[in-house]
Design a protein around this motif. Structure first.
Motif, short mmCIF file in Angstrom:
data_model
loop_
_atom_site.label_atom_id
_atom_site.label_comp_id
_atom_site.label_asym_id
_atom_site.label_seq_id
_atom_site.Cartn_x
_atom_site.Cartn_y
_atom_site.Cartn_z
N MET A 164 4.56 48.80 5.00
CA MET A 164 5.65 47.89 4.75
C MET A 164 6.44 47.63 6.03
N SER A 165 6.86 48.68 6.74
CA SER A 165 7.65 48.50 7.95
C SER A 165 6.87 47.76 9.02
N HIS A 166 5.55 48.00 9.09
CA HIS A 166 4.73 47.30 10.08
C HIS A 166 4.71 45.79 9.79
N ASN A 167 4.56 45.42 8.51
CA ASN A 167 4.58 44.01 8.14
C ASN A 167 5.94 43.39 8.41
N MET A 168 7.03 44.13 8.11
CA MET A 168 8.38 43.62 8.35
C MET A 168 8.62 43.47 9.85
N TYR A 169 8.12 44.41 10.64
CA TYR A 169 8.25 44.32 12.10
C TYR A 169 7.58 43.05 12.61
N ASN A 170 6.36 42.78 12.17
CA ASN A 170 5.64 41.58 12.60
C ASN A 170 6.38 40.31 12.19
N ARG A 171 6.90 40.29 10.98
CA ARG A 171 7.63 39.12 10.51
C ARG A 171 8.90 38.91 11.34
N CYS A 172 9.63 39.98 11.59
CA CYS A 172 10.86 39.88 12.39
C CYS A 172 10.55 39.38 13.80
N CYS A 173 9.45 39.85 14.38
CA CYS A 173 9.05 39.38 15.71
C CYS A 173 8.79 37.88 15.71
N ARG A 174 8.17 37.37 14.65
CA ARG A 174 7.91 35.93 14.55
C ARG A 174 9.21 35.14 14.43
N TYR A 175 10.24 35.74 13.83
CA TYR A 175 11.51 35.04 13.59
C TYR A 175 12.52 35.22 14.72
N LYS A 176 12.16 35.90 15.79
CA LYS A 176 13.10 36.12 16.89
C LYS A 176 13.60 34.78 17.43
N GLY A 177 14.94 34.67 17.57
CA GLY A 177 15.55 33.44 18.04
C GLY A 177 15.81 32.42 16.95
N ARG A 178 15.45 32.73 15.71
CA ARG A 178 15.63 31.81 14.59
C ARG A 178 16.66 32.37 13.63
N VAL A 179 17.27 31.51 12.86
CA VAL A 179 18.25 31.92 11.86
C VAL A 179 17.51 32.30 10.59
N VAL A 180 17.84 33.49 10.07
CA VAL A 180 17.17 34.01 8.89
C VAL A 180 18.18 34.40 7.82
N ARG A 181 17.68 34.55 6.62
CA ARG A 181 18.44 35.11 5.50
C ARG A 181 17.82 36.47 5.23
N LEU A 182 18.60 37.52 5.38
CA LEU A 182 18.11 38.90 5.28
C LEU A 182 18.76 39.59 4.08
N GLU A 183 17.95 40.27 3.28
CA GLU A 183 18.46 41.05 2.16
C GLU A 183 18.26 42.52 2.48
N PRO B 146 22.68 45.80 13.93
CA PRO B 146 21.35 46.37 13.71
C PRO B 146 21.09 46.67 12.23
N PHE B 147 19.88 46.42 11.79
CA PHE B 147 19.43 46.77 10.45
C PHE B 147 18.13 47.56 10.58
N ALA B 148 18.03 48.67 9.86
CA ALA B 148 16.80 49.45 9.87
C ALA B 148 15.71 48.67 9.13
N LEU B 149 14.52 48.60 9.70
CA LEU B 149 13.44 47.85 9.08
C LEU B 149 13.11 48.39 7.69
N GLY B 150 13.22 49.69 7.50
CA GLY B 150 12.92 50.28 6.20
C GLY B 150 13.93 49.92 5.12
N ALA B 151 15.13 49.50 5.51
CA ALA B 151 16.18 49.15 4.54
C ALA B 151 16.14 47.67 4.16
N ILE B 152 15.33 46.87 4.84
CA ILE B 152 15.27 45.44 4.56
C ILE B 152 14.35 45.20 3.37
N THR B 153 14.89 44.52 2.36
CA THR B 153 14.08 44.23 1.18
C THR B 153 13.49 42.83 1.21
N GLY B 154 14.01 41.97 2.10
CA GLY B 154 13.46 40.63 2.22
C GLY B 154 14.04 39.90 3.41
N ILE B 155 13.23 39.04 4.02
CA ILE B 155 13.69 38.23 5.14
C ILE B 155 12.94 36.90 5.09
#
Length: 81
Positions: A1-20, A64-73
Motif C-alpha cells: 500500500m505505501s509503495h503504491n501511495m509513494y508512486n502516486r504522490c511522486c506523480r502528483y508532485k507540483g500539482r494540487v491534490v485532495r488528500l484524505e 508533512p503527512f505519513a504515507l501510511g496514514a493517507i487513506t486517499g489522494i
C-alpha cells in the motif's frame, strides 16, 4: 500500500491534490515526497479543510503527512470547481 501511495504522490508532485488522512480532508500542492512522508502546501485559505492550526513552516515544504496514514489522494481540479 505505501509503495503504491509513494508512486502516486511522486506523480502528483507540483500539482494540487485532495488528500484524505484519518477522517480529515486537506487540499494543497504536493511539494516534496519521501519514502515515508508527503509534504503538502495548503491552498485556498481557511475553508474548513483543517489547515487553520498548521501554519506554513516545516522548512518551507508545507505540512508533512505519513504515507501510511493517507487513506486517499486524488488530483483536486475536479473538487475545487
Amino acid at each position: 500500500m505505501s509503495h503504491n501511495m509513494y508512486n502516486r504522490c511522486c506523480r502528483y508532485k507540483g500539482r494540487v491534490v485532495r488528500l484524505e488522512s484519518r477522517g480529515r480532508v486537506h487540499v494543497g500542492e504536493v511539494t516534496r515526497v519521501s519514502r515515508s512522508h508527503v509534504w503538502i502546501r495548503p491552498v485556498g485559505g481557511p475553508r474548513g479543510l483543517g489547515w487553520g492550526y498548521y501554519g506554513f513552516g516545516y522548512g518551507g515544504f508545507g505540512v508533512p503527512f505519513a504515507l501510511g496514514a493517507i487513506t486517499g489522494i486524488a488530483l483536486a481540479g475536479a473538487f475545487l470547481w
